[in-house]
Design an enzyme around this catalytic site. Structure first.
Site, short mmCIF file in Angstrom:
data_model
loop_
_atom_site.label_atom_id
_atom_site.label_comp_id
_atom_site.label_asym_id
_atom_site.label_seq_id
_atom_site.Cartn_x
_atom_site.Cartn_y
_atom_site.Cartn_z
NE ARG A 124 19.31 -23.61 1.74
CZ ARG A 124 19.48 -22.30 1.69
NH1 ARG A 124 20.04 -21.75 0.62
NH2 ARG A 124 19.11 -21.53 2.68
CE LYS A 146 25.56 -46.25 3.44
NZ LYS A 146 25.76 -47.46 4.26
CD GLU A 188 34.28 -52.91 3.93
OE1 GLU A 188 33.42 -53.57 3.32
OE2 GLU A 188 34.06 -52.32 5.00
CE LYS A 229 29.49 -48.86 -1.60
NZ LYS A 229 30.17 -48.16 -0.56
CD GLU A 239 22.63 -49.12 4.51
OE1 GLU A 239 23.51 -48.31 4.18
OE2 GLU A 239 22.65 -49.75 5.55
NE ARG A 243 25.02 -47.93 0.00
CZ ARG A 243 25.45 -46.77 -0.42
NH1 ARG A 243 24.67 -46.01 -1.17
NH2 ARG A 243 26.65 -46.33 -0.10
CG ASN A 247 25.29 -52.89 6.52
OD1 ASN A 247 26.24 -52.12 6.38
ND2 ASN A 247 24.03 -52.48 6.53
CG HIS A 250 29.94 -53.94 7.90
ND1 HIS A 250 30.43 -54.77 6.93
CD2 HIS A 250 30.53 -52.73 7.69
CE1 HIS A 250 31.26 -54.10 6.16
NE2 HIS A 250 31.35 -52.85 6.59
CG HIS A 254 29.90 -51.56 12.62
ND1 HIS A 254 28.76 -51.35 11.87
CD2 HIS A 254 30.90 -50.94 11.95
CE1 HIS A 254 29.07 -50.66 10.79
NE2 HIS A 254 30.36 -50.39 10.82
CG HIS A 266 35.57 -50.40 8.89
ND1 HIS A 266 34.46 -50.55 9.68
CD2 HIS A 266 35.17 -50.67 7.61
CE1 HIS A 266 33.43 -50.88 8.92
NE2 HIS A 266 33.83 -50.96 7.67
N1 GLY Z 1 29.93 -49.36 3.04
C1 GLY Z 1 28.61 -49.79 2.81
C2 GLY Z 1 27.82 -48.87 1.94
O1 GLY Z 1 28.37 -47.98 1.32
O2 GLY Z 1 26.62 -48.99 1.88
#
Ligand code: GLY
Length: 366
Positions: A124, A146, A188, A229, A239, A243, A247, A250, A254, A266
């Site tokens: 957990r 993430k 990026e 960031k 997000e 956040r 994107n 993106h 994407h 990417h």
């Molecule tokens: N790569 C975008 C984020 O971490 O939200």
């Protein structure tokens, strides 16, 4: 060795440092032991990074008095799946990890995502320390919490938010990257500059970042991007709002990535997506004149592509499945000038118009 740059990230779930410096891999144990005291440090790496850096990382951890175990997974996005995830969990259990253990993710974005997700779910949840070894993972994926794995029907469909307890970015590891993989990270970097930092953008125009740049410049670029960031995820960890601006480039990026069956990296696709949306925004009158040409030039200076052969119809077909689509509308991040963006929720037909508008490079109009 000079002291690393230290960027403190504060989110609602955790506060941690990102250390950026040259030669930090040999200091990993010391920096880790300063914030955590695990019973076992379990290093997850892959078949590309392991032969280069696993021994050095483990030696440093042992020198700090830590018990160390490791697993090496096959390299590549095609292995970011349930099967590899299961094998990491099994290796963790076989190494008798407890809730007092921690995971060290040593590698690029795939290792960071998978090791992070394994840490988020083993018993957990146990802590993770991210040790990114690619430019893309240093400036983006290792910061912000993430974690994810892919399913056969789509990328990053299973995951969790787990903020790392520490991030250690050693810019010396960038020297062994394939040049294409290095350039991928620059996609990026340019995105962050367009999003939030005109000074960084000017610096990228005047002094494009190359793999053989001096270590001080690489540290400065990585640290600046981590700080950008940090400012975003500190406000919106999950997000729900700000956040989403990360994107930028993106939605179309994407779609280009998926339509090309993930043959392009990417960051290369983000670069194309960024130029595409900048051209569309300018031609639509949403961005100041000259923005798109400046973005194109900056992207090209970092040896990244500014346009794709993928057709607007193919881009739209892929974007129809985008996570940022909600019914008949889609959220798009639009640059308005260097350092400023706005979020627009538009209907899918209008999005089709933007995709058409952004196809043709500005340079062909000059
Ligand atoms: N790569 C975008 C984020 O971490 O939200």
């Amino acid at each position: 060795m000079s002291e690393p740059v230290r960027i403190c990230v504060t989110t609602t779930s955790r506060t941690y440092d990102v250390l950026v410096g040259a030669g930090l891999l040999d200091e990993l144990g010391r920096h880790l032991a300063a914030v955590l005291c695990p019973d076992v440090a379990f290093v997850v790496t892959d078949t590309n990074v392991g032969p280069l850096y696993l021994e050095r990382a483990c030696t440093s951890l042992r020198e700090a008095g830590l018990k160390v175990a490791s697993v090496t997974i096959p390299a590549g996005e095609s292995h970011k799946n349930l099967s590899t995830y299961g094998s990491i969990l099994s290796a963790m259990a076989e190494a008798h990890l407890t809730r007092s253990s921690l995971v060290v993710a040593l590698g690029g974005g795939v290792v960071g995502d998978m090791a992070g997700f394994a840490a988020a779910t083993y018993m957990r949840g146990i802590p993770v320390v991210q040790v990114p070894t690619t430019l893309l993972s240093m400036v983006d994926s290792s910061v912000g919490g993430k974690t994810a794995i892919d399913l056969s029907v789509g990328k990053n469909l299973v995951g969790a938010f787990l903020q790392p307890s520490l991030v250690v970015a050693d810019v010396q590891t960038l020297s062994t990257l394939d040049p294409y993989v290095f350039a991928d990270g620059m996609g990026e970097v340019v995105k962050h500059a367009v999003l939030a930092d005109p000074t960084l953008f000017t610096s990228l125009e005047e002094r494009p970042v190359t793999q053989d740049a001096d270590e001080a410049y690489l540290c400065e670029v990585v640290a600046t991007n981590v700080a950008i960031k940090r400012d975003v995820v500190a406000t919106d960890e999950q997000e729900r709002g700000l956040r989403q601006t990360l994107n930028l480039g993106h939605t179309i990026g994407h779609a280009i990535e998926a339509a090309g069956s993930y043959r392009e990296g990417h960051g290369h696709c983000v670069a194309m997506g960024l130029c595409h949306i900048a051209r569309a925004a300018e031609r639509k009158g949403w961005a100041e004149p000259g923005l798109a040409q400046r973005v194109e030039r900056c992207v090209a200076l970092q040896e990244l592509p500014i346009a794709t052969d993928i057709t607007p119809a193919e881009i739209l077909g892929q974007a129809a499945h985008d996570k940022k689509r909600h019914g008949e509308t889609i959220n798009v991040v639009v640059p308005t000038r260097i350092g400023a963006v706005e979020m627009r929720t538009i209907d899918f037909e209008q999005f089709g118009e933007l995709v058409e508008l952004g196809c043709r490079p500005m340079q062909s109009e000059a």
